[in-house]
Design a protein around this motif. Structure first.
Motif, short mmCIF file in Angstrom:
data_model
loop_
_atom_site.label_atom_id
_atom_site.label_comp_id
_atom_site.label_asym_id
_atom_site.label_seq_id
_atom_site.Cartn_x
_atom_site.Cartn_y
_atom_site.Cartn_z
N GLU A 189 -5.41 1.15 9.58
CA GLU A 189 -4.77 1.83 8.46
C GLU A 189 -3.24 1.33 8.50
O GLU A 189 -2.86 1.12 9.64
CB GLU A 189 -5.10 3.35 8.28
CG GLU A 189 -6.92 3.35 7.82
CD GLU A 189 -6.84 4.70 7.38
OE1 GLU A 189 -6.16 5.49 6.81
OE2 GLU A 189 -7.92 5.30 7.67
N GLU B 195 0.97 -1.25 -0.02
CA GLU B 195 0.03 0.13 0.04
C GLU B 195 1.06 1.18 0.06
O GLU B 195 2.17 1.16 0.15
CB GLU B 195 -0.89 0.05 1.28
CG GLU B 195 -1.79 -1.28 1.21
CD GLU B 195 -2.66 -1.21 2.50
OE1 GLU B 195 -3.84 -0.76 2.37
OE2 GLU B 195 -2.04 -1.93 3.35
N GLY C 285 -8.09 7.66 4.67
CA GLY C 285 -9.33 6.93 4.82
C GLY C 285 -10.32 8.27 5.58
O GLY C 285 -11.41 8.12 5.25
N GLN C 286 -9.74 8.61 6.70
CA GLN C 286 -10.48 9.35 7.58
C GLN C 286 -11.07 10.55 6.77
O GLN C 286 -12.01 11.13 7.08
CB GLN C 286 -9.68 9.70 8.93
CG GLN C 286 -9.10 8.76 9.62
CD GLN C 286 -10.27 7.92 10.37
OE1 GLN C 286 -11.50 7.99 10.03
NE2 GLN C 286 -9.98 7.11 11.39
N LYS D 200 -12.63 -6.60 4.70
CA LYS D 200 -12.61 -5.19 5.38
C LYS D 200 -11.46 -5.44 6.64
O LYS D 200 -11.57 -5.89 7.56
CB LYS D 200 -13.78 -4.63 6.02
CG LYS D 200 -14.71 -4.40 4.70
CD LYS D 200 -16.01 -3.77 5.42
CE LYS D 200 -17.02 -5.01 5.63
NZ LYS D 200 -17.49 -5.96 5.03
N SER E 47 -6.78 -1.96 1.23
CA SER E 47 -7.22 -2.37 2.63
C SER E 47 -8.23 -1.30 3.11
O SER E 47 -9.07 -1.64 3.79
CB SER E 47 -6.23 -2.62 3.35
OG SER E 47 -5.48 -1.37 3.93
N VAL E 48 -8.13 -0.03 2.55
CA VAL E 48 -8.98 0.96 3.07
C VAL E 48 -10.41 0.97 2.32
O VAL E 48 -11.39 1.45 2.73
CB VAL E 48 -8.31 2.37 3.19
CG1 VAL E 48 -9.26 3.48 3.71
CG2 VAL E 48 -7.12 2.26 3.94
N ARG E 49 -9.93 0.63 0.82
CA ARG E 49 -11.13 0.81 -0.03
C ARG E 49 -12.46 0.09 0.19
O ARG E 49 -13.52 0.40 0.17
CB ARG E 49 -10.55 0.43 -1.42
CG ARG E 49 -11.14 0.97 -2.37
CD ARG E 49 -10.42 0.26 -3.70
NE ARG E 49 -9.10 1.22 -4.09
CZ ARG E 49 -8.82 1.41 -5.34
NH1 ARG E 49 -9.20 0.26 -6.15
NH2 ARG E 49 -7.89 1.91 -5.75
N ALA F 259 -7.94 5.72 -2.52
CA ALA F 259 -7.81 4.86 -1.13
C ALA F 259 -6.88 3.66 -1.64
O ALA F 259 -6.90 3.00 -2.57
CB ALA F 259 -8.88 4.63 -0.61
N ARG G 94 -2.86 -4.70 13.57
CA ARG G 94 -4.07 -5.01 12.76
C ARG G 94 -4.09 -6.57 12.63
O ARG G 94 -5.08 -7.00 11.61
CB ARG G 94 -3.63 -4.41 11.17
CG ARG G 94 -3.64 -2.88 11.19
CD ARG G 94 -3.05 -2.28 10.06
NE ARG G 94 -4.34 -2.29 9.03
CZ ARG G 94 -4.11 -2.03 7.64
NH1 ARG G 94 -2.89 -1.80 7.30
NH2 ARG G 94 -5.23 -2.14 6.97
N SER H 82 -5.59 10.83 8.67
CA SER H 82 -5.26 9.83 7.46
C SER H 82 -6.04 9.88 6.21
O SER H 82 -7.21 10.50 6.47
CB SER H 82 -5.28 8.34 7.86
OG SER H 82 -6.62 7.98 8.30
#
Lengths: 338, 342
Positions: free
Chosen positions: A278, A46, B176-177, A274, B206-208, B203, A294, B174
């Motif tokens: 983050e 990422e 995503g936030q 999900k 993993s955030v998407r 995004a 995580r 962040s």
């Protein structure tokens, strides 16, 4: 790890550190892996995981305030960390070439296509005759599927796909052995991307070169790569043959990541996984295994002692306590539930 | 057009938005001498005669490559641009009937989420101010209730605990936030329609998934309708109920998403779907891609705009423009030879 002869480049314990006002950031932390001759290795992760830094480090192009703070990069038997500037300049371009995301910023806007290619040969092979340069670049440009008359165009006159092919051409014209493609197809539309990927595959077959493909697009790696490497927060989480990793991902991060990749196929999973949280801020990375906050299967040891990247099955390397033993590991579990 | 001729007078109640023959041509800026010599003005035909409906409570997707006109259609649909031709009906009201003030009042009911949250948030406004700004504009008389409404919306989008975020600035949280803040800001005026223009393209994977899930949940909770604009057909699968495929300012195909993906009838849709990489290493694509690239929208090809790249094109395709035809139930396609794919 593997036979010396088919390894093109060995990266050993490579670390890259950036000095910032917030303290030092280890963008790449003690990473080791190999790229073999004639393979496509996909590096996924990422944003902020250090994958682009990794690509630049392989060409020693880390700019201040960053620096390669440790480790070796052994290319074809020689450690390029010992090269002086002159040798390094020759190494870049001739042996390793790099393609970036936005070709418009990599090409010189006031230079024509043929001038770009000619310059590359003139700089690296100054003794080449003019006629043979022209012949070489004409053959190459046509091989890349660009018409001969487009050679006198300027970059802005070409489409995005063509520009990216010229970038590939700049690597091929000097017979580079390794092409590092950093998000090379990210700014392209899907159909253009698919065509470029077809071309990369053909070229890789024909010229037998290695491609190190850095991308956030996991589906794209599934489409082209021979092996896949997964990075998380500056560390290598897992490396293995593409099919094996997709069939049976070992690292909990890889497991989550693969399940959160959207697929266009209607029979594929109805819902995306999900992943909680983050990616961490690397100025204050989590202790020990950086994925533990995580991780759905984290154990007490994960926040105290850092695991290492180890070969747990033939060809498969994973950086996780689930597959390694340690006296402090309390509950050895080999079954991963996600 | 006279008010009495507006197609909005016959609008179906089931449709929150109806778009009829929507057209937007942007004039090309040229030097004085060029204009003088050429005589005629050039136009970029960004959107050229597009008709579709968005039903109440559905997620309608618009997908296409860059330059297909998807963003322009979105902007036209909520009245941010005036169409060159054609009509947009929002809940039975023709947007061209309204003056600026009336349009501004109507904007309470249609809100936007853009791709880059950093670019759509004011860097010098606290998150609380950003989120509640819409309330101050649209409900200035109910200022006593503002804080409560804001905290409630923040809870709903997952900015918890709200007090932690209220006085922070966009750069302190962040990505995503940040997108959650943008969603909260869009929802605070209690809208009916959300225009989501590539809302999660920036995004990480993993955030998407979390953001998509949030958008689906909010849609159900708050009875929203989405116009979801995307270039990513794989992501569209997880949120859209129906989808329209655009090519060079025209609709190539429109139907239920599953119907389009399972039985694509337009050769362009077929190519587009095949080009999307699949996360399965054993099923690598082998079929070839269409030749050439998207042509220039200033001088689009005659007839069917896809014909120069189409594998099944015949003479008629370069002469006659195919109309959208319903070939399967509620599945429309604009291709002269789509029958062979039935």
């Amino acid at each position: 790890m593997s036979d010396q002869n088919d390894v093109l480049i060995q990266i050993r314990n490579l670390s890259v550190t950036y000095q910032t006002r917030m303290g030092s950031v280890s963008a790449v932390d003690d990473v080791s892996f190999d790229i073999k001759r004639g393979e496509i290795l996909g590096l996924v992760g990422e944003s902020g995981c250090g994958k682009s830094t990794m690509g630049k480090a392989l060409m020693r192009m880390i700019a201040s305030p960053g620096e390669i703070s440790g480790g070796q990069i052994i290319f074809d038997g020689e450690d390029i960390m010992n090269y002086d500037d002159k040798k390094m300049r020759d190494f870049r371009g001739r042996r390793v070439s790099m393609i970036f995301q936005d070709p418009m910023t990599s090409l010189n806007p006031v230079q024509r296509v043929d001038e770009h290619l000619t310059e590359a040969i003139e700089v690296h092979e100054p003794k080449t005759k003019k006629e043979s340069i022209t012949e070489r670049i004409t053959t190459l440009v046509e091989r890349l599927g660009i018409q001969r008359q487009r050679m006198t165009d300027y970059p802005h006159q070409l489409s995005g796909g063509m520009r990216q092919r010229i970038m590939i051409g700049l690597g091929l014209v000097l017979n580079a052995e390794l092409i590092i493609a950093d998000e090379a197809t990210t700014s392209l539309d899907v159909i253009v991307e698919a065509k470029l990927v077809d071309q990369l595959r053909e070229i890789q077959d024909e010229f037998g070169l290695s491609i190190f493909m850095i991308t956030h697009n996991i589906a794209l790696v599934a489409e082209v790569a021979d092996r896949i490497a997964v990075m998380y927060a500056g560390r290598m989480a897992e490396i293995g043959p593409i099919q094996d990793v997709f069939d049976n991902p070992l690292h909990p991060y890889t497991q989550g990541l693969l399940r959160s990749v959207p697929s266009i196929q209607l029979d594929d999973q109805e819902e995306l996984y999900k992943m909680p949280g983050e990616p961490p801020n690397l100025t204050h990375p989590p202790s020990a295994c950086r994925f533990h906050p995580r991780c759905p299967v984290a154990m007490p040891i994960c926040s105290r002692i850092q695991p290492t990247l180890e070969e747990t099955q033939p060809m498969r390397l994973v950086n996780c306590w689930l597959y390694q033993d340690h006296p402090e590991k309390e509950t050895p579990t080999n079954q991963v539930m996600v | 057009m006279n008010k009495e001729d507006s197609p909005c007078l016959q609008a179906d109640w089931e449709n929150l938005v109806e778009v009829h023959n929507l057209t937007k041509w942007f004039p090309v800026q040229k030097g004085f001498l060029d204009t003088f010599l050429a005589g005629e003005k050039d136009y970029v035909r960004a959107v050229d005669g597009v008709t579709f409906n968005i039903r109440r409570g559905e997620v309608f997707g618009l997908a296409g490559e860059s330059g297909s006109g998807k963003t322009t259609i979105g902007r036209l649909a909520i009245g941010l641009e005036k169409p060159t031709e054609g009509t947009v009906c929002f809940d039975g009201t023709d947007l061209s009937w309204l003056d600026n003030e009336e349009l501004r009042m109507l904007r309470r009911r249609m809100q936007v989420i853009f791709q880059d949250p950093m670019a759509s948030l004011n860097p010098r406004m606290t998150l609380g101010d950003s989120i509640s700004h819409g309330l101050k504009i649209h409900y200035p008389d109910k200022s006593s209730a503002h804080r409560e409404i804001m905290l409630d919306i923040m809870e709903k989008v997952g900015l918890t605990p709200p007090h932690f975020y209220l006085s922070k600035f966009p750069h302190q949280i962040s990505g995503g936030q940040r997108q959650r803040v943008v969603i909260a800001r869009a929802l605070i005026t209690n809208p009916d329609l959300i225009l989501a223009d590539e809302p999660i393209a920036m995004a990480d994977v993993s955030v998407r998934a979390l953001l998509l899930d949030l958008m689906v949940r909010l849609k159900k909770e708050l009875n929203l309708t989405y116009l979801f604009i995307t270039h990513d057909l794989a992501t569209a699968k997880y949120i859209c109920d129906r989808i329209g495929i655009l090519y060079l300012g025209k609709l190539a195909e429109v139907s239920e998403l599953r119907e389009v993906y399972a039985h694509p009838l337009h050769p362009y849709t077929q190519a587009l779907l095949a080009a999307v990489p699949v996360p399965r290493p054993l099923e690598r694509r082998t079929q070839p891609m269409p030749k050439g690239e998207i042509p220039n929208p200033i001088n689009p090809p005659s007839g069917c705009r896809f014909h120069p790249r189409c594998p099944i094109a015949q003479d008629i395709c370069s002469q006659e423009e195919p109309q959208l035809r319903e070939l399967r139930s509620s599945h429309k396609v604009a291709c002269h030879f789509a029958e062979q794919f039935l």
